[in-house]
Design an enzyme around this catalytic site. Structure first.
Site, mmCIF file in Angstrom:
data_model
loop_
_atom_site.group_PDB
_atom_site.id
_atom_site.type_symbol
_atom_site.label_atom_id
_atom_site.label_comp_id
_atom_site.label_asym_id
_atom_site.label_seq_id
_atom_site.Cartn_x
_atom_site.Cartn_y
_atom_site.Cartn_z
ATOM 1 N N ASP A 1 -9.924 -22.600 -32.982
ATOM 2 C CA ASP A 1 -8.550 -22.586 -33.521
ATOM 3 C C ASP A 1 -7.564 -21.974 -32.526
ATOM 4 O O ASP A 1 -6.641 -21.256 -32.906
ATOM 5 C CB ASP A 1 -8.511 -21.806 -34.853
ATOM 6 N N GLY B 1 -11.683 -23.743 -27.676
ATOM 7 C CA GLY B 1 -11.855 -22.439 -28.330
ATOM 8 C C GLY B 1 -11.972 -22.631 -29.830
ATOM 9 O O GLY B 1 -12.136 -23.753 -30.316
ATOM 10 N N ARG C 1 -17.148 -27.499 -38.560
ATOM 11 C CA ARG C 1 -18.093 -27.450 -37.425
ATOM 12 C C ARG C 1 -17.289 -27.319 -36.141
ATOM 13 O O ARG C 1 -16.254 -27.978 -36.021
ATOM 14 C CB ARG C 1 -18.884 -28.757 -37.307
ATOM 15 N N ARG D 1 -26.316 -28.943 -31.398
ATOM 16 C CA ARG D 1 -24.904 -29.309 -31.596
ATOM 17 C C ARG D 1 -24.520 -30.429 -30.655
ATOM 18 O O ARG D 1 -23.787 -31.338 -31.026
ATOM 19 C CB ARG D 1 -24.017 -28.076 -31.362
ATOM 20 N N ASP E 1 -8.711 -27.467 -28.810
ATOM 21 C CA ASP E 1 -9.209 -27.208 -27.445
ATOM 22 C C ASP E 1 -10.634 -26.675 -27.594
ATOM 23 O O ASP E 1 -11.228 -26.741 -28.671
ATOM 24 C CB ASP E 1 -8.275 -26.238 -26.689
ATOM 25 N N ASN F 1 -6.181 -30.406 -35.518
ATOM 26 C CA ASN F 1 -6.917 -29.736 -36.594
ATOM 27 C C ASN F 1 -5.942 -29.028 -37.504
ATOM 28 O O ASN F 1 -4.887 -28.556 -37.067
ATOM 29 C CB ASN F 1 -7.881 -28.718 -35.969
ATOM 30 N N SER G 1 -1.392 -24.045 -40.428
ATOM 31 C CA SER G 1 -1.083 -24.442 -39.043
ATOM 32 C C SER G 1 -1.740 -25.773 -38.705
ATOM 33 O O SER G 1 -2.821 -26.083 -39.220
ATOM 34 C CB SER G 1 -1.606 -23.383 -38.054
ATOM 35 N N HIS H 1 -5.467 -25.800 -40.139
ATOM 36 C CA HIS H 1 -6.116 -24.505 -40.386
ATOM 37 C C HIS H 1 -5.309 -23.746 -41.434
ATOM 38 O O HIS H 1 -4.076 -23.655 -41.320
ATOM 39 C CB HIS H 1 -6.202 -23.697 -39.090
HETATM 40 C C1 GRF Z 1 -8.507 -26.959 -45.461
HETATM 41 O O1 GRF Z 1 -7.758 -25.800 -45.822
HETATM 42 C C2 GRF Z 1 -8.749 -26.968 -43.985
HETATM 43 O O2 GRF Z 1 -7.680 -26.495 -43.202
HETATM 44 C C3 GRF Z 1 -9.892 -26.002 -43.892
HETATM 45 O O3 GRF Z 1 -10.734 -26.327 -44.975
HETATM 46 C C4 GRF Z 1 -9.924 -26.869 -46.004
HETATM 47 C C5 GRF Z 1 -10.456 -28.216 -46.318
HETATM 48 O O4 GRF Z 1 -9.984 -28.571 -47.536
HETATM 49 N N1 GRF Z 1 -10.577 -26.135 -42.631
HETATM 50 P P1 GRF Z 1 -10.165 -30.090 -48.025
HETATM 51 O O5 GRF Z 1 -11.612 -30.455 -47.696
HETATM 52 O O6 GRF Z 1 -9.174 -30.915 -47.247
HETATM 53 O O7 GRF Z 1 -9.865 -30.026 -49.488
#
Ligand code: GRF
Length: 193
Positions: free
Chosen positions: A143, A141, A89, A63, A139, A105, A134, A107
């Site tokens: 999410d 961690g 990732r 990684r 950071d 990010n 969200s 989520h």
């Molecule tokens: C999104 O819901 C993102 O938050 C999550 O994976 C999804 C990606 O969707 N990590 P896309 O590739 O933008 O259609």
């Protein structure tokens, strides 16, 4: 504000940002799209004439080595902000520390509820009546960074992972587009979100 978007998948959130940035009044520009694989979403960058790069995770022994190459690519483009949008990732601490706090990010859950790679599936499995979307500052961690925007999304009877995720994504896109705008105009200071 110049933005680099990192993806792994279909890039529907990326497409929404690209479309928003088409508006000359939108204060941010996507300058590059990066992916950790040959992601379908890279086609959106091509459609909009935005440069892209891939750093295939599978090509690296660790990684850290993958992250180092990703960091090197990002340094070439020197964006003001890195947006993870469907990057599936965890980034090495070295990269996060280099970019923090200018790395956010999206989520598909109402953090701190249901962090991790299966937030939609986990909300369903928990029988949650509502979940959410969200936007956080990344950071080291999973999410776990400061929440800069979030909104509730209902779980409906008969939902499966796909139908629920498709209901969450439009909310995610709207939040992401607004957060990037607020950062660009100085309404949102990531050093003190
Ligand atoms: C999104 O819901 C993102 O938050 C999550 O994976 C999804 C990606 O969707 N990590 P896309 O590739 O933008 O259609």
């Amino acid at each position: 504000l110049t933005v680099a978007v990192l993806i792994s998948g279909t890039g529907s959130n990326l497409r929404a940002l690209l479309e928003a940035a088409e508006d000359p009044d939108y204060p941010a520009r996507i300058v590059v799209v990066g992916a950790d694989r040959e992601a379908d979403g890279l086609a959106h960058a091509e459609d909009f004439g935005i440069p892209s790069f891939t750093v295939p995770y599978a090509h690296f022994a660790t990684r850290e080595e993958w992250g180092a190459e990703l960091a090197a690519q990002l340094r070439v483009w020197r964006p003001d902000l890195v947006v993870l949008s469907g990057l599936m990732r965890l980034l090495p601490a070295e990269l996060v520390d280099e970019w923090s706090p200018n790395i956010i990010n999206t989520h598909p859950a109402y953090l701190p509820e249901f962090p991790g790679a299966h937030g939609v599936r986990d909300a369903l499995a928990a029988g949650a009546a509502q979940t959410g979307a969200s936007v956080i500052v990344v950071d080291n961690g999973v999410d776990s960074g400061p929440i800069v925007a979030q909104e509730r999304v209902p779980v409906l009877a008969g939902d499966d992972e796909h139908t629920l995720h498709e209901r969450i994504k439009p909310v995610e896109r709207r939040l992401l587009i607004d957060v990037v705008r607020r950062i660009a105009v100085g309404e949102l200071d990531l050093t003190s979100p």
